[in-house]
Motif scaffolding. Structure first.
Motif, PDB file in Angstrom:
ATOM      1  N   LEU A 197       0.852  -1.187   0.000  1.00 41.87           N
ATOM      2  CA  LEU A 197       0.000   0.000   0.000  1.00 41.87           C
ATOM      3  C   LEU A 197       0.891   1.240   0.000  1.00 41.87           C
ATOM      4  O   LEU A 197       1.654   1.463   0.936  1.00 41.87           O
ATOM      5  CB  LEU A 197      -0.913  -0.009   1.234  1.00 41.87           C
ATOM      6  N   ALA A 198       0.813   2.036  -1.071  1.00 43.46           N
ATOM      7  CA  ALA A 198       1.634   3.234  -1.180  1.00 43.46           C
ATOM      8  C   ALA A 198       0.925   4.457  -0.608  1.00 43.46           C
ATOM      9  O   ALA A 198       1.566   5.353  -0.053  1.00 43.46           O
ATOM     10  CB  ALA A 198       2.007   3.483  -2.637  1.00 43.46           C
ATOM     11  N   TYR A 199      -0.403   4.499  -0.766  1.00 44.34           N
ATOM     12  CA  TYR A 199      -1.166   5.668  -0.303  1.00 44.34           C
ATOM     13  C   TYR A 199      -2.635   5.290  -0.247  1.00 44.34           C
ATOM     14  O   TYR A 199      -3.109   4.491  -1.050  1.00 44.34           O
ATOM     15  CB  TYR A 199      -0.974   6.845  -1.277  1.00 44.34           C
ATOM     16  N   PHE A 200      -3.338   5.870   0.729  1.00 49.22           N
ATOM     17  CA  PHE A 200      -4.784   5.686   0.703  1.00 49.22           C
ATOM     18  C   PHE A 200      -5.488   6.889   1.310  1.00 49.22           C
ATOM     19  O   PHE A 200      -4.954   7.595   2.165  1.00 49.22           O
ATOM     20  CB  PHE A 200      -5.210   4.388   1.393  1.00 49.22           C
ATOM     21  N   SER A 201      -6.688   7.115   0.836  1.00 45.00           N
ATOM     22  CA  SER A 201      -7.596   8.121   1.365  1.00 45.00           C
ATOM     23  C   SER A 201      -8.981   7.505   1.323  1.00 45.00           C
ATOM     24  O   SER A 201      -9.144   6.392   0.817  1.00 45.00           O
ATOM     25  CB  SER A 201      -7.523   9.398   0.513  1.00 45.00           C
ATOM     26  N   PRO A 202      -9.998   8.161   1.846  1.00 43.62           N
ATOM     27  CA  PRO A 202     -11.333   7.542   1.853  1.00 43.62           C
ATOM     28  C   PRO A 202     -11.845   7.125   0.479  1.00 43.62           C
ATOM     29  O   PRO A 202     -12.632   6.185   0.369  1.00 43.62           O
ATOM     30  CB  PRO A 202     -12.221   8.642   2.462  1.00 43.62           C
ATOM     31  N   ASP A 203     -11.385   7.803  -0.601  1.00 46.64           N
ATOM     32  CA  ASP A 203     -11.919   7.501  -1.932  1.00 46.64           C
ATOM     33  C   ASP A 203     -10.873   7.052  -2.945  1.00 46.64           C
ATOM     34  O   ASP A 203     -11.199   6.838  -4.119  1.00 46.64           O
ATOM     35  CB  ASP A 203     -12.670   8.718  -2.485  1.00 46.64           C
ATOM     36  N   PHE A 204      -9.613   6.886  -2.516  1.00 44.49           N
ATOM     37  CA  PHE A 204      -8.561   6.497  -3.465  1.00 44.49           C
ATOM     38  C   PHE A 204      -7.477   5.701  -2.750  1.00 44.49           C
ATOM     39  O   PHE A 204      -7.035   6.074  -1.652  1.00 44.49           O
ATOM     40  CB  PHE A 204      -7.937   7.739  -4.109  1.00 44.49           C
ATOM     41  N   ILE A 205      -7.056   4.611  -3.380  1.00 44.15           N
ATOM     42  CA  ILE A 205      -5.996   3.770  -2.823  1.00 44.15           C
ATOM     43  C   ILE A 205      -4.973   3.473  -3.920  1.00 44.15           C
ATOM     44  O   ILE A 205      -5.344   3.138  -5.047  1.00 44.15           O
ATOM     45  CB  ILE A 205      -6.569   2.455  -2.258  1.00 44.15           C
ATOM     46  N   HIS A 206      -3.718   3.611  -3.576  1.00 43.96           N
ATOM     47  CA  HIS A 206      -2.611   3.334  -4.498  1.00 43.96           C
ATOM     48  C   HIS A 206      -1.937   2.042  -4.040  1.00 43.96           C
ATOM     49  O   HIS A 206      -1.323   1.991  -2.972  1.00 43.96           O
ATOM     50  CB  HIS A 206      -1.621   4.519  -4.468  1.00 43.96           C
ATOM     51  N   LEU A 207      -2.082   0.985  -4.843  1.00 47.07           N
ATOM     52  CA  LEU A 207      -1.499  -0.315  -4.518  1.00 47.07           C
ATOM     53  C   LEU A 207      -0.390  -0.651  -5.507  1.00 47.07           C
ATOM     54  O   LEU A 207      -0.499  -0.367  -6.696  1.00 47.07           O
ATOM     55  CB  LEU A 207      -2.557  -1.419  -4.567  1.00 47.07           C
ATOM     56  N   ILE A 208       0.665  -1.283  -4.999  1.00 51.62           N
ATOM     57  CA  ILE A 208       1.757  -1.762  -5.844  1.00 51.62           C
ATOM     58  C   ILE A 208       1.744  -3.285  -5.799  1.00 51.62           C
ATOM     59  O   ILE A 208       2.043  -3.890  -4.759  1.00 51.62           O
ATOM     60  CB  ILE A 208       3.117  -1.224  -5.378  1.00 51.62           C
ATOM     61  N   TYR A 209       1.380  -3.908  -6.898  1.00 49.69           N
ATOM     62  CA  TYR A 209       1.407  -5.356  -7.040  1.00 49.69           C
ATOM     63  C   TYR A 209       2.742  -5.739  -7.668  1.00 49.69           C
ATOM     64  O   TYR A 209       3.228  -5.059  -8.588  1.00 49.69           O
ATOM     65  CB  TYR A 209       0.293  -5.844  -7.959  1.00 49.69           C
ATOM     66  N   SER A 210       3.336  -6.831  -7.200  1.00 50.17           N
ATOM     67  CA  SER A 210       4.551  -7.317  -7.863  1.00 50.17           C
ATOM     68  C   SER A 210       4.538  -8.837  -7.920  1.00 50.17           C
ATOM     69  O   SER A 210       4.106  -9.503  -6.986  1.00 50.17           O
ATOM     70  CB  SER A 210       5.813  -6.830  -7.142  1.00 50.17           C
ATOM     71  N   TYR A 211       5.016  -9.343  -9.056  1.00 46.69           N
ATOM     72  CA  TYR A 211       5.130 -10.788  -9.265  1.00 46.69           C
ATOM     73  C   TYR A 211       6.612 -11.133  -9.348  1.00 46.69           C
ATOM     74  O   TYR A 211       7.348 -10.569 -10.161  1.00 46.69           O
ATOM     75  CB  TYR A 211       4.416 -11.208 -10.546  1.00 46.69           C
ATOM     76  N   GLY A 212       7.063 -12.052  -8.493  1.00 51.08           N
ATOM     77  CA  GLY A 212       8.459 -12.460  -8.486  1.00 51.08           C
ATOM     78  C   GLY A 212       8.615 -13.894  -8.952  1.00 51.08           C
ATOM     79  O   GLY A 212       7.754 -14.736  -8.702  1.00 51.08           O
ATOM     80  N   TRP A 213       9.719 -14.171  -9.642  1.00 49.82           N
ATOM     81  CA  TRP A 213       9.995 -15.543 -10.082  1.00 49.82           C
ATOM     82  C   TRP A 213      11.506 -15.729 -10.208  1.00 49.82           C
ATOM     83  O   TRP A 213      12.269 -14.778 -10.305  1.00 49.82           O
ATOM     84  CB  TRP A 213       9.281 -15.855 -11.388  1.00 49.82           C
ATOM     85  N   GLY A 214      11.909 -17.006 -10.170  1.00 47.11           N
ATOM     86  CA  GLY A 214      13.330 -17.335 -10.281  1.00 47.11           C
ATOM     87  C   GLY A 214      13.995 -17.426  -8.921  1.00 47.11           C
ATOM     88  O   GLY A 214      14.388 -16.416  -8.343  1.00 47.11           O
ATOM     89  N   ASP A 215      14.102 -18.650  -8.347  1.00 45.06           N
ATOM     90  CA  ASP A 215      14.763 -18.898  -7.067  1.00 45.06           C
ATOM     91  C   ASP A 215      14.159 -18.079  -5.928  1.00 45.06           C
ATOM     92  O   ASP A 215      14.875 -17.544  -5.079  1.00 45.06           O
ATOM     93  CB  ASP A 215      16.267 -18.614  -7.174  1.00 45.06           C
ATOM     94  N   CYS A 216      12.822 -17.997  -5.895  1.00 46.33           N
ATOM     95  CA  CYS A 216      12.164 -17.164  -4.882  1.00 46.33           C
ATOM     96  C   CYS A 216      12.373 -17.619  -3.434  1.00 46.33           C
ATOM     97  O   CYS A 216      12.356 -16.769  -2.539  1.00 46.33           O
ATOM     98  CB  CYS A 216      10.675 -17.056  -5.193  1.00 46.33           C
ATOM     99  N   PRO A 217      12.563 -18.907  -3.144  1.00 47.37           N
ATOM    100  CA  PRO A 217      12.841 -19.250  -1.740  1.00 47.37           C
ATOM    101  C   PRO A 217      14.044 -18.502  -1.175  1.00 47.37           C
ATOM    102  O   PRO A 217      14.095 -18.185   0.021  1.00 47.37           O
ATOM    103  CB  PRO A 217      13.104 -20.760  -1.797  1.00 47.37           C
ATOM    104  N   SER A 218      15.024 -18.197  -2.028  1.00 44.23           N
ATOM    105  CA  SER A 218      16.211 -17.463  -1.577  1.00 44.23           C
ATOM    106  C   SER A 218      16.111 -15.969  -1.845  1.00 44.23           C
ATOM    107  O   SER A 218      16.878 -15.177  -1.302  1.00 44.23           O
ATOM    108  CB  SER A 218      17.460 -18.013  -2.290  1.00 44.23           C
ATOM    109  N   GLY A 219      15.181 -15.562  -2.678  1.00 42.98           N
ATOM    110  CA  GLY A 219      15.044 -14.176  -3.089  1.00 42.98           C
ATOM    111  C   GLY A 219      14.851 -14.117  -4.594  1.00 42.98           C
ATOM    112  O   GLY A 219      15.749 -14.485  -5.348  1.00 42.98           O
ATOM    113  N   CYS A 220      13.679 -13.678  -5.015  1.00 39.15           N
ATOM    114  CA  CYS A 220      13.331 -13.728  -6.436  1.00 39.15           C
ATOM    115  C   CYS A 220      14.354 -12.967  -7.287  1.00 39.15           C
ATOM    116  O   CYS A 220      14.721 -11.834  -6.970  1.00 39.15           O
ATOM    117  CB  CYS A 220      11.952 -13.137  -6.662  1.00 39.15           C
ATOM    118  N   ILE A 221      14.795 -13.594  -8.362  1.00 43.85           N
ATOM    119  CA  ILE A 221      15.755 -12.972  -9.283  1.00 43.85           C
ATOM    120  C   ILE A 221      15.052 -11.933 -10.150  1.00 43.85           C
ATOM    121  O   ILE A 221      15.604 -10.871 -10.443  1.00 43.85           O
ATOM    122  CB  ILE A 221      16.430 -14.047 -10.167  1.00 43.85           C
TER     123      ILE A 221
END
Length: 247
Positions: A197-221
């Protein structure tokens, strides 16, 4: 001609305010399940909202969430925004987010704690065997959150909750009992997809979605990002898209 021009002007004013009202509606402050969202998906999004809320309040050093059960006003708006994105069939970003099953990281943090106990305690033995401890305050916690014990060997147990709760506060409560020596919430292990969640107000929300892949158990490449602006009316705006090309 004059009447026609007046009609066009009035229609333009009406459309302006109608469109503006569509984007300035407030998110609900109570939990509402969208009829297009199944019960199983709703539970996942509910945990997403709680995790996002907990992370945001902690990082922003805002109001402390000091109770075991989250208050609806903490996360209801976020949950509504998540449902809008999930059911959206117009935005390519929403379609990709569903395709790659992007959710908040580490749902286990809401469902599990670990305790070290006095194995000779009748309270622990009763809790393990019968589901109650004969200690009133602890039994209220067990009943409220359906807390189940799972032996990990020797004096270590995992405590499972049936609903997503603030496990850090639960651990503090559990440590108050003399027959529980140590208690801590589950740690977030590994890496993967995330929602922030980057920012929110009663009528607006800024969300950052991210998809990670590649050796994610150790840290997604690799990682791909979608930044979405969600309005209380349900309108969704792609603010930016970046990162590695999706696989």
């Amino acid at each position: 001609m004059r009447n026609r021009m007046l009609f066009i002007l009035l229609l333009g004013v009406y459309l302006f305010y109608a469109c503006d009202s569509e984007t300035t509606a407030n998110f609900p402050t109570e939990i509402i399940q969208d009829s297009r969202v199944s019960d199983s998906i709703f539970e996942i999004l509910l945990d997403d909202a709680k995790l996002i809320c907990m992370d945001y309040y902690t990082n922003e050093e805002m109001e402390e969430i000091e109770e075991i059960e989250f208050k609806e006003y903490h996360y209801a708006q976020i949950l509504a925004a998540l449902q809008f994105v999930y059911v959206d069939s117009v935005s390519t970003a929403s379609l990709d987010i569903r395709k790659y099953d992007v959710h908040a990281l580490c749902h286990e943090q809401l469902r599990k704690s670990y305790i070290t106990v006095d194995t000779s305690s009748q309270n622990i033995l009763s809790w393990k065997e019968y589901g109650f401890s004969d200690q009133l305050k602890l039994d209220l916690l067990i009943d409220d959150y359906d807390l189940q014990l799972d032996s990990l060997g020797k004096d270590r147990y995992a405590v499972h909750a049936s609903t997503g709760i603030n496990q850090e506060v639960l651990a503090l409560e559990l440590k108050q009992f003399p027959f529980i020596y140590e208690a801590q919430s589950a740690n977030c292990i590994g890496d993967g997809s995330q929602i922030e969640l980057a920012y929110f107000s009663p009528d607006f929300i800024h969300l950052i979605y991210s998809y990670g892949w590649g050796d994610c158990p150790s840290g997604c490449i690799n990682r791909h990002y979608w930044e979405l602006g969600i309005y209380g009316s349900g309108a969704i705006e792609l603010l930016s898209e970046s990162g590695k090309e999706l696989p």
